[in-house]
Design a protein around this motif. Sequence first.
Motif, PDB file in Angstrom:
ATOM      1  N   GLY A  77       0.787  -1.246   0.000  1.00  0.00           N
ATOM      2  CA  GLY A  77       0.000   0.000   0.000  1.00  0.00           C
ATOM      3  C   GLY A  77       0.810   1.283   0.000  1.00  0.00           C
ATOM      4  N   GLY A 243      -6.588  -2.741   7.991  1.00  0.00           N
ATOM      5  CA  GLY A 243      -5.615  -3.085   6.959  1.00  0.00           C
ATOM      6  C   GLY A 243      -5.204  -4.542   7.088  1.00  0.00           C
ATOM      7  N   GLN A 275      -2.586   2.778   6.341  1.00  0.00           N
ATOM      8  CA  GLN A 275      -2.839   1.961   5.144  1.00  0.00           C
ATOM      9  C   GLN A 275      -4.008   2.501   4.306  1.00  0.00           C
ATOM     10  OE1 GLN A 275      -2.971  -2.791   4.021  1.00  0.00           O
ATOM     11  NE2 GLN A 275      -2.108  -2.121   5.907  1.00  0.00           N
ATOM     12  N   LYS A 301       3.010   5.151   4.563  1.00  0.00           N
ATOM     13  CA  LYS A 301       2.966   4.327   3.337  1.00  0.00           C
ATOM     14  C   LYS A 301       3.010   5.161   2.056  1.00  0.00           C
ATOM     15  CE  LYS A 301       1.068   0.129   5.381  1.00  0.00           C
ATOM     16  NZ  LYS A 301       2.074  -0.880   5.167  1.00  0.00           N
TER      17      LYS A 301
END
Length: 471
Positions: A77, A243, A275, A301
């Motif tokens: 991700g 997530g 995420q 991320k």
Amino acid sequence: MVLNEIRSVTQREIAMKSIQLRTEVPGPNSAALMKRREAAVPRGPYHATPVFVARAEGAVIEDVDGNRFLDFAGGIGCLNTGHRPAQVEAAIRQQLEKHLHLCFSVTPYESYVTLAEKLNALAPGNFAKKTLLVNSGAEAVENAVKIARAYTKRPAIIAFNDAFHGRTMMTLALTSKTHPYKCGFEPFPGDVYRLPYAYCYRCSYGLTYPSCAVACANAVEDAFLRIVAAESVAAVIAEPVLGEGGFVAPPKDFFLMLQEICRKHGILFIADEVQSGIGRTGKFFAIEHYGCEPDIITSAKSLGGGLPLAAITGRAEIMDAPAVGGLGGTFGGNPASCAAALAAIDIIENDGLLARSTHLGHKFEQCGKKWTKQFPIIGEVRGLGGMCAIELVKNAATRAPASDETKKLAQYCYEHGLITITAGTYGNVMRILVPLIVTDEQFDEGLDVLEAGLAHVSAGAPRAQLVTSNL
Ligand SMILES: Cc1ncc(COP(=O)(O)O)c(C=O)c1O
């Protein structure tokens, strides 16, 4: 060939076909590297696939044996804007010409401030906000907890079942799954309390939405009598969409109810968007789908467009609670990461990636509906926008998790050129974190592999039996 020529050749090749396997996988070069890896690196870091990467572009990864894979995992991700988007690459190169690390705590620089301003504007809520930059999702969550405790002067944190908040000691205390994350690493910091999440497919109370009246949100009030006093609680932390826990998006009213309960008791609501954020679900932050305005949001991320970066964004007065010197770190908000993040956010805004995420989500849902009729192994197809998944079960009635079959599905996909990762407390969820810049043709190509994989694991699995009674 100059870089731009290489890029256009690559793009032309990709337009022809994305998945191209030239050797058995893993090929000989990957296998040799894996031997070196085994000797030099602890076994702890897990690999979803055993192939070593030579280069990557867009939604395609090429390994050291010349095999081309479609990437539906996006480095877990982190690649909503794709591998090496030209704009991010240019921003990093420009930054290289100026300076790299300085340390924001020694000699500050503008891009840190610009990125903070940008995230403050993007986070929901018409109030003054501030942003702190750090290096990883876990570090963002650690800091969110520090800030919440400093502001409220209370110790306790409420987290949820199936949550994942990181692998540092405090975040492991907040993380739910025992194996492999927590087991053997105890003891964890205290004053963390856990309640069931709004995981409707596996409701901890055995209820059904909406007749449940969102009992799991109301359970927080009950916890103040049974588990921890409200006036001891600094914050409730939740992922807007689970997530690692299996891509579970709660019903609409869950977070609004949670937010209301928090406000009533002077408790902060922290949305962990590490995420689910940065456009993954079709909104910049997933919590926007719920009409909530969290006091603190953590992101990471995909924020760095491929470089390590994380952020804690929150109400200005909350973020200012820790004293000068109480927050920071050597590398937090590294100049190259800030430049990359500003370029990545530009791409999300200017290239319509939020709409693209919604579009991919719709496409996946359509396929999922078709697959559900074809393959009894599919328990639920779910998600929010481009954060979508299928949960596999051995039996539609008992919902017994099909963990081995999910592993086999991921293996089938990998052997057929599609890189995927699984999720879920039972490891029975196939999750999609494809770069949002994936073309429709590439997405279809990947979905075809997934469909063939579902047929493959279904053929090997016993036909699901319909259980009419548990007695
Ligand atoms: C919701 C959530 N929070 C925190 C983390 C930890 O992030 P990192 O691995 O960057 O420390 C993750 C990582 O998957 C995550 O999904």
